[in-house]
Design a protein around this motif. Structure first.
Motif, short mmCIF file in Angstrom:
data_model
loop_
_atom_site.label_atom_id
_atom_site.label_comp_id
_atom_site.label_asym_id
_atom_site.label_seq_id
_atom_site.Cartn_x
_atom_site.Cartn_y
_atom_site.Cartn_z
N ARG A 332 5.02 1.80 0.78
CA ARG A 332 4.42 1.25 -0.43
C ARG A 332 3.02 0.68 -0.17
O ARG A 332 2.11 0.83 -0.99
CB ARG A 332 5.34 0.18 -1.02
CG ARG A 332 6.58 0.76 -1.67
CD ARG A 332 7.52 -0.32 -2.16
NE ARG A 332 8.64 0.24 -2.90
CZ ARG A 332 9.69 -0.46 -3.32
NH1 ARG A 332 9.75 -1.78 -3.05
NH2 ARG A 332 10.66 0.12 -3.99
N LYS A 333 2.87 0.02 0.97
CA LYS A 333 1.56 -0.53 1.32
C LYS A 333 0.54 0.59 1.52
O LYS A 333 -0.62 0.49 1.08
CB LYS A 333 1.66 -1.37 2.58
CG LYS A 333 0.34 -2.07 2.95
CD LYS A 333 0.52 -3.00 4.13
CE LYS A 333 -0.82 -3.69 4.47
NZ LYS A 333 -0.67 -4.61 5.62
N THR A 334 0.95 1.68 2.18
CA THR A 334 0.04 2.81 2.41
C THR A 334 -0.35 3.47 1.10
O THR A 334 -1.52 3.81 0.88
CB THR A 334 0.71 3.85 3.33
OG1 THR A 334 1.04 3.22 4.57
CG2 THR A 334 -0.21 5.03 3.59
N GLU A 335 0.61 3.66 0.21
CA GLU A 335 0.31 4.26 -1.10
C GLU A 335 -0.67 3.41 -1.88
O GLU A 335 -1.56 3.93 -2.58
CB GLU A 335 1.61 4.44 -1.90
CG GLU A 335 2.50 5.54 -1.34
CD GLU A 335 3.85 5.62 -2.04
OE1 GLU A 335 4.50 6.67 -1.96
OE2 GLU A 335 4.26 4.59 -2.65
N SER A 336 -0.54 2.09 -1.76
CA SER A 336 -1.48 1.19 -2.42
C SER A 336 -2.87 1.27 -1.80
O SER A 336 -3.89 1.31 -2.51
CB SER A 336 -0.96 -0.25 -2.35
OG SER A 336 -1.88 -1.15 -2.92
N LEU A 337 -2.92 1.34 -0.47
CA LEU A 337 -4.22 1.42 0.22
C LEU A 337 -4.96 2.72 -0.07
O LEU A 337 -6.18 2.76 -0.08
CB LEU A 337 -4.01 1.28 1.73
CG LEU A 337 -3.70 -0.12 2.26
CD1 LEU A 337 -3.34 -0.06 3.74
CD2 LEU A 337 -4.89 -1.04 2.05
N LEU A 338 -4.21 3.80 -0.32
CA LEU A 338 -4.83 5.09 -0.59
C LEU A 338 -5.74 5.05 -1.83
O LEU A 338 -6.67 5.83 -1.94
CB LEU A 338 -3.76 6.17 -0.78
CG LEU A 338 -3.05 6.63 0.49
CD1 LEU A 338 -1.91 7.59 0.14
CD2 LEU A 338 -4.02 7.30 1.46
N GLU A 339 -5.46 4.14 -2.74
CA GLU A 339 -6.25 4.03 -3.96
C GLU A 339 -7.61 3.39 -3.71
O GLU A 339 -8.56 3.62 -4.47
CB GLU A 339 -5.49 3.23 -5.02
CG GLU A 339 -4.17 3.87 -5.43
CD GLU A 339 -3.42 3.02 -6.43
OE1 GLU A 339 -3.97 1.97 -6.85
OE2 GLU A 339 -2.28 3.39 -6.79
N THR A 340 -7.73 2.60 -2.65
CA THR A 340 -8.98 1.86 -2.41
C THR A 340 -9.65 2.18 -1.07
O THR A 340 -10.84 1.95 -0.91
CB THR A 340 -8.70 0.35 -2.47
OG1 THR A 340 -7.69 0.01 -1.50
CG2 THR A 340 -8.23 -0.06 -3.86
N ASP A 341 -8.88 2.70 -0.13
CA ASP A 341 -9.39 2.95 1.22
C ASP A 341 -9.76 4.42 1.37
O ASP A 341 -8.90 5.29 1.55
CB ASP A 341 -8.33 2.56 2.26
CG ASP A 341 -8.87 2.53 3.68
OD1 ASP A 341 -9.74 3.37 4.00
OD2 ASP A 341 -8.42 1.69 4.48
#
Length: 356
Positions: A332-341
């Motif tokens: 879940r953290k990686t999926e969230s980071l994909l939107e901004t990183d």
């Protein structure tokens, strides 16, 4: 003595034409535009996933542009026009050979004097810095001469790891056209055309059982036209081997084979991710809390969950015996980071392409 063919070979497309649905309205508009308008959008860059039809479109646009070049030739009595086609990796190989032989000028003239130049798959030369600089210089020279260039790439060159700024800056100022994989409705049309091209019994596909829809809906959203062609060939072979028309059983056999071909092991995912981050596979399975290791490990977990059928517990077991809640949190953290990183997003795209 072994001889090598020097001419760049144009790949045979799955279909000699492009079927544009609503997802590719811009593509359709550009391809129907006046060639003189296209001349003012130099260079033209087609961006899309593998198998979306970029090469067919590039050659179509090049043919339209060459008509203008032919008219100009007739009005000025200049030398005959010709279209130059290169896969970027082949361009890099030929450039290296010319440098080694100290015979670069003829190669440069060949590129500069093409009435229309097509360079396919820019991403395939991402690790060839010198060749990228040379191609950037050739595109610049062609711009000065008013000669059109058509490029294709899986992603925007600015998003491709290892792409030189000089080539990026020469690729983007013209017209950039996104090419998307076919939607379900377009996919059905393409399947029908492929079936007709291979002399498959199209009438049975359109029978009351709606077998064509069954086949189309069985594909993933990311399927390419080349993969659809392979499936139609497999279906044709099954029908001939069993002396049978197209049936539900035949289609299920093809879909089952496609699922087997698409299967990727978690070991392969781990190796690809580790290689991208310049780590060892054992690092991702260790207890290390270094930031780069954690990012790589979490990305590998996310891809494993997305690509394989393994449960969270099974994925956790592959990464050092972590429990399912730890794996779920990392995903879940990686999926969230994909939107901004952007860097992490490019890493996910690079690895996914290599696994495809």
């Amino acid at each position: 003595m072994r001889t090598r063919r020097r001419d760049a070979l144009v790949p045979e497309p799955a279909l000699p034409y492009f079927i544009a649905g609503e997802e590719n309205r811009l593509v359709s508009f550009v391809c129907r535009s006046d060639p003189n308008f296209l001349r003012g959008t130099n260079p033209i860059l087609l961006v899309g996933p593998s198998g979306a039809g970029k090469t067919v479109l590039a050659l179509h646009l090049a043919a339209k542009l060459s008509l203008v070049s032919e008219e100009e030739r007739n009005s000025t009595d200049s030398e005959s026009t010709w279209l130059g086609y290169w896969v970027a990796s082949e361009f890099a190989r030929r450039y290296a050979e010319c440098v080694d032989a100290d015979d670069l000028e003829p190669f440069r003239r060949q590129i500069d004097e093409a009435s229309v130049l097509v360079v396919d798959d820019l991403h395939s030369m991402s690790d060839k810095s010198a060749a990228q600089e040379e191609l950037a210089a050739r595109i610049s020279a062609r711009l000065d001469l008013g000669r059109p260039t058509v490029l294709t790439c899986r992603r925007l060159p600015s998003d491709v790891r290892g792409m030189r700024p000089s080539l990026v800056s020469r690729s983007l100022p013209g017209l950039t056209i996104p090419v998307r994989l076919p939607s379900p409705s377009t996919r059905r049309l393409i399947l029908r055309e492929l079936a007709m091209a291979l002399s498959l019994d199209v009438e049975s596909l359109n029978a009351e059982d709606n077998l064509l829809d069954l086949l189309s809906l069985g594909f993933s959203e990311e399927i390419s036209v080349r993969q659809m062609l392979a499936s139609i060939k497999q279906l044709t072979l099954w029908c001939r081997m069993n002396d049978s028309p197209v049936t539900t059983k035949a289609i299920q056999s093809v879909l089952d084979q496609l699922c087997e071909d698409r299967s990727v092991s978690i070991t392969e995912i781990t190796q690809r991710v580790a290689r991208h981050f310049r780590l060892r596979s054992s690092d991702l399975r260790s207890d290390s809390r270094r930031q780069n290791v954690v990012r790589a490990r979490s990305l590998a977990m996310m891809l494993a969950r997305k690509i394989t059928t393994l449960s969270l517990n099974q994925i956790g077991a592959e990464f050092g015996g972590r429990d399912h809640t730890t794996v779920l949190h990392a995903i879940r953290k990686t999926e969230s980071l994909l939107e901004t990183d952007a860097d992490l997003r490019r890493a996910a795209q690079d690895v996914s392409e290599k696994l495809a």
